[in-house]
Design a protein around this motif. Structure first.
Motif, PDB file in Angstrom:
ATOM      1  N   ALA A  50      75.443 -13.617  67.410  1.00 55.11           N
ATOM      2  CA  ALA A  50      74.976 -12.986  65.556  1.00 55.11           C
ATOM      3  C   ALA A  50      75.059 -14.793  65.107  1.00 55.11           C
ATOM      4  CB  ALA A  50      76.868 -12.923  65.531  1.00 55.11           C
ATOM      5  N   ILE A  51      73.826 -14.264  64.284  1.00 54.52           N
ATOM      6  CA  ILE A  51      73.261 -15.185  63.145  1.00 54.52           C
ATOM      7  C   ILE A  51      73.832 -14.881  62.122  1.00 54.52           C
ATOM      8  CG2 ILE A  51      71.476 -14.030  63.544  1.00 54.52           C
ATOM      9  CD1 ILE A  51      69.965 -16.789  63.662  1.00 54.52           C
ATOM     10  N   ARG A  52      73.640 -15.717  60.975  1.00 57.79           N
ATOM     11  CA  ARG A  52      74.558 -15.794  59.644  1.00 57.79           C
ATOM     12  C   ARG A  52      72.662 -15.945  59.215  1.00 57.79           C
ATOM     13  NH1 ARG A  52      77.569 -18.632  56.472  1.00 57.79           N
ATOM     14  NH2 ARG A  52      76.912 -17.851  55.271  1.00 57.79           N
ATOM     15  N   TRP A  53      72.337 -14.100  58.196  1.00 55.69           N
ATOM     16  CA  TRP A  53      71.751 -14.438  57.076  1.00 55.69           C
ATOM     17  C   TRP A  53      70.763 -15.902  56.648  1.00 55.69           C
ATOM     18  CZ3 TRP A  53      68.041 -10.944  59.532  1.00 55.69           C
ATOM     19  CH2 TRP A  53      66.903 -10.742  58.880  1.00 55.69           C
ATOM     20  N   SER A  54      71.520 -16.257  56.355  1.00 54.24           N
ATOM     21  CA  SER A  54      71.016 -18.121  55.523  1.00 54.24           C
ATOM     22  C   SER A  54      71.687 -18.443  56.321  1.00 54.24           C
ATOM     23  CB  SER A  54      71.267 -18.265  54.049  1.00 54.24           C
ATOM     24  OG  SER A  54      72.798 -17.699  54.027  1.00 54.24           O
ATOM     25  N   GLY A  55      71.391 -20.087  56.402  1.00 51.64           N
ATOM     26  CA  GLY A  55      71.179 -21.038  56.736  1.00 51.64           C
ATOM     27  C   GLY A  55      71.333 -20.911  59.015  1.00 51.64           C
ATOM     28  N   SER A  56      71.809 -21.914  59.296  1.00 51.40           N
ATOM     29  CA  SER A  56      71.944 -22.340  60.601  1.00 51.40           C
ATOM     30  C   SER A  56      72.897 -21.913  61.730  1.00 51.40           C
ATOM     31  CB  SER A  56      71.377 -23.863  61.308  1.00 51.40           C
ATOM     32  OG  SER A  56      72.193 -24.424  60.725  1.00 51.40           O
ATOM     33  N   ASP A  57      73.960 -21.337  61.552  1.00 50.06           N
ATOM     34  CA  ASP A  57      75.507 -20.869  61.668  1.00 50.06           C
ATOM     35  C   ASP A  57      75.065 -19.642  62.998  1.00 50.06           C
ATOM     36  OD1 ASP A  57      77.931 -21.578  59.576  1.00 50.06           O
ATOM     37  OD2 ASP A  57      76.716 -22.768  60.995  1.00 50.06           O
ATOM     38  N   THR A  58      75.535 -20.111  64.209  1.00 47.35           N
ATOM     39  CA  THR A  58      75.545 -19.108  65.315  1.00 47.35           C
ATOM     40  C   THR A  58      76.305 -18.768  66.544  1.00 47.35           C
ATOM     41  OG1 THR A  58      73.864 -21.313  66.903  1.00 47.35           O
ATOM     42  CG2 THR A  58      71.919 -18.778  65.868  1.00 47.35           C
ATOM     43  N   TYR A  59      76.264 -18.123  67.074  1.00 47.21           N
ATOM     44  CA  TYR A  59      77.388 -17.741  67.740  1.00 47.21           C
ATOM     45  C   TYR A  59      76.995 -16.769  68.781  1.00 47.21           C
ATOM     46  CZ  TYR A  59      79.284 -18.371  63.038  1.00 47.21           C
ATOM     47  OH  TYR A  59      79.568 -18.854  61.165  1.00 47.21           O
ATOM     48  N   TYR A  60      77.855 -16.690  70.370  1.00 48.62           N
ATOM     49  CA  TYR A  60      77.291 -16.138  70.989  1.00 48.62           C
ATOM     50  C   TYR A  60      79.014 -16.326  71.969  1.00 48.62           C
ATOM     51  CZ  TYR A  60      72.796 -18.825  70.705  1.00 48.62           C
ATOM     52  OH  TYR A  60      71.906 -18.892  69.741  1.00 48.62           O
ATOM     53  N   ARG A  67      71.790 -18.998  78.587  1.00 43.61           N
ATOM     54  CA  ARG A  67      70.808 -18.368  78.573  1.00 43.61           C
ATOM     55  C   ARG A  67      70.201 -17.068  77.368  1.00 43.61           C
ATOM     56  NH1 ARG A  67      71.931 -13.964  82.414  1.00 43.61           N
ATOM     57  NH2 ARG A  67      73.797 -13.874  81.067  1.00 43.61           N
ATOM     58  N   PHE A  68      71.063 -17.397  76.225  1.00 43.83           N
ATOM     59  CA  PHE A  68      70.885 -16.038  75.279  1.00 43.83           C
ATOM     60  C   PHE A  68      70.372 -17.046  73.891  1.00 43.83           C
ATOM     61  CE2 PHE A  68      71.696 -11.938  76.941  1.00 43.83           C
ATOM     62  CZ  PHE A  68      71.208 -11.837  78.416  1.00 43.83           C
ATOM     63  N   THR A  69      69.127 -16.907  73.152  1.00 46.89           N
ATOM     64  CA  THR A  69      69.190 -17.535  71.850  1.00 46.89           C
ATOM     65  C   THR A  69      68.816 -16.178  70.422  1.00 46.89           C
ATOM     66  OG1 THR A  69      68.219 -19.788  73.263  1.00 46.89           O
ATOM     67  CG2 THR A  69      67.644 -19.431  70.542  1.00 46.89           C
ATOM     68  N   ILE A  70      69.865 -16.647  69.704  1.00 49.33           N
ATOM     69  CA  ILE A  70      69.267 -16.011  68.829  1.00 49.33           C
ATOM     70  C   ILE A  70      68.668 -15.921  67.773  1.00 49.33           C
ATOM     71  CG2 ILE A  70      71.226 -15.963  67.738  1.00 49.33           C
ATOM     72  CD1 ILE A  70      71.599 -13.027  66.812  1.00 49.33           C
ATOM     73  N   GLY A 103      83.940 -12.385  58.483  1.00 53.33           N
ATOM     74  CA  GLY A 103      85.109 -12.188  59.550  1.00 53.33           C
ATOM     75  C   GLY A 103      85.032 -13.014  61.082  1.00 53.33           C
ATOM     76  N   ARG A 104      85.295 -11.724  61.888  1.00 49.27           N
ATOM     77  CA  ARG A 104      85.305 -11.879  63.090  1.00 49.27           C
ATOM     78  C   ARG A 104      83.844 -11.228  63.911  1.00 49.27           C
ATOM     79  NH1 ARG A 104      90.699  -8.834  64.062  1.00 49.27           N
ATOM     80  NH2 ARG A 104      89.713  -7.696  62.359  1.00 49.27           N
ATOM     81  N   TYR A 105      82.945 -12.252  63.949  1.00 54.73           N
ATOM     82  CA  TYR A 105      81.718 -11.764  64.561  1.00 54.73           C
ATOM     83  C   TYR A 105      81.773 -10.981  65.430  1.00 54.73           C
ATOM     84  CZ  TYR A 105      80.128 -14.719  61.216  1.00 54.73           C
ATOM     85  OH  TYR A 105      79.190 -15.414  59.950  1.00 54.73           O
ATOM     86  N   GLN A 106      82.456 -11.122  66.934  1.00 52.42           N
ATOM     87  CA  GLN A 106      82.392 -10.506  67.821  1.00 52.42           C
ATOM     88  C   GLN A 106      83.025  -8.950  68.000  1.00 52.42           C
ATOM     89  OE1 GLN A 106      84.373 -13.179  66.976  1.00 52.42           O
ATOM     90  NE2 GLN A 106      83.761 -14.372  68.350  1.00 52.42           N
ATOM     91  N   THR A 107      83.599  -8.608  66.325  1.00 50.15           N
ATOM     92  CA  THR A 107      84.376  -7.525  65.560  1.00 50.15           C
ATOM     93  C   THR A 107      83.431  -6.348  66.061  1.00 50.15           C
ATOM     94  OG1 THR A 107      85.981  -8.634  66.207  1.00 50.15           O
ATOM     95  CG2 THR A 107      85.849  -5.998  65.007  1.00 50.15           C
ATOM     96  N   PRO A 108      83.119  -5.284  66.541  1.00 49.92           N
ATOM     97  CA  PRO A 108      81.339  -4.796  66.778  1.00 49.92           C
ATOM     98  C   PRO A 108      82.080  -3.115  64.755  1.00 49.92           C
ATOM     99  CG  PRO A 108      82.144  -3.996  69.015  1.00 49.92           C
ATOM    100  CD  PRO A 108      83.207  -4.980  68.304  1.00 49.92           C
TER     101      PRO A 108
END
Length: 124
Positions: A50-60, A67-70, A103-108
């Protein structure tokens, strides 16, 4: 109304790379964050990145970290998932999704908007 369209899936050998794209349509598109999820046959949908639409926060997810880059291009309203060193266990339908609050980025279920998905198949 926002629509998300994924592209870039396909068949690749183990160790190879693919780049997925997720393009948003609609006059106004300002999500809080975008996520990539995947679902293999017979398995539950799982969080990938996941990636924030502003700023630079990413989550994997741990399974793809390193291996993956968002990434994203706000002007193009597009999110990318660069997948390197692919493994057969990465085989799945990959979908992008938009969320509009934190919220919880991992929760669909916290993502109201989804694309139709693109198939990624990694052969051994």
């Amino acid at each position: 109304q926002v629509q998300l369209v994924e592209s870039g899936g396909g068949l690749v050998q183990a160790g190879g790379s693919l780049r997925l794209s997720c393009a948003a349509s609609g006059r106004t598109f300002s999500p809080y964050a975008m996520g990539w999820f995947r679902q293999a046959p017979g398995k539950e949908r799982e969080f990938v990145a996941a990636i924030r639409w502003s700023g630079s926060d990413t989550y994997y997810a741990d399974s793809v970290k390193g291996r993956f880059t968002i990434s994203r291009d706000n002007a193009k309203k597009t999110v990318y998932l660069q997948m390197n060193s692919l493994k057969p266990e990465d085989t799945a339908v990959y979908s992008c999704a938009a969320r509009y609050i934190s919220g919880r980025y991992q929760t669909p279920r916290e993502y109201p908007t989804w694309g139709q998905g693109t198939q990624v198949t990694v052969s051994s």
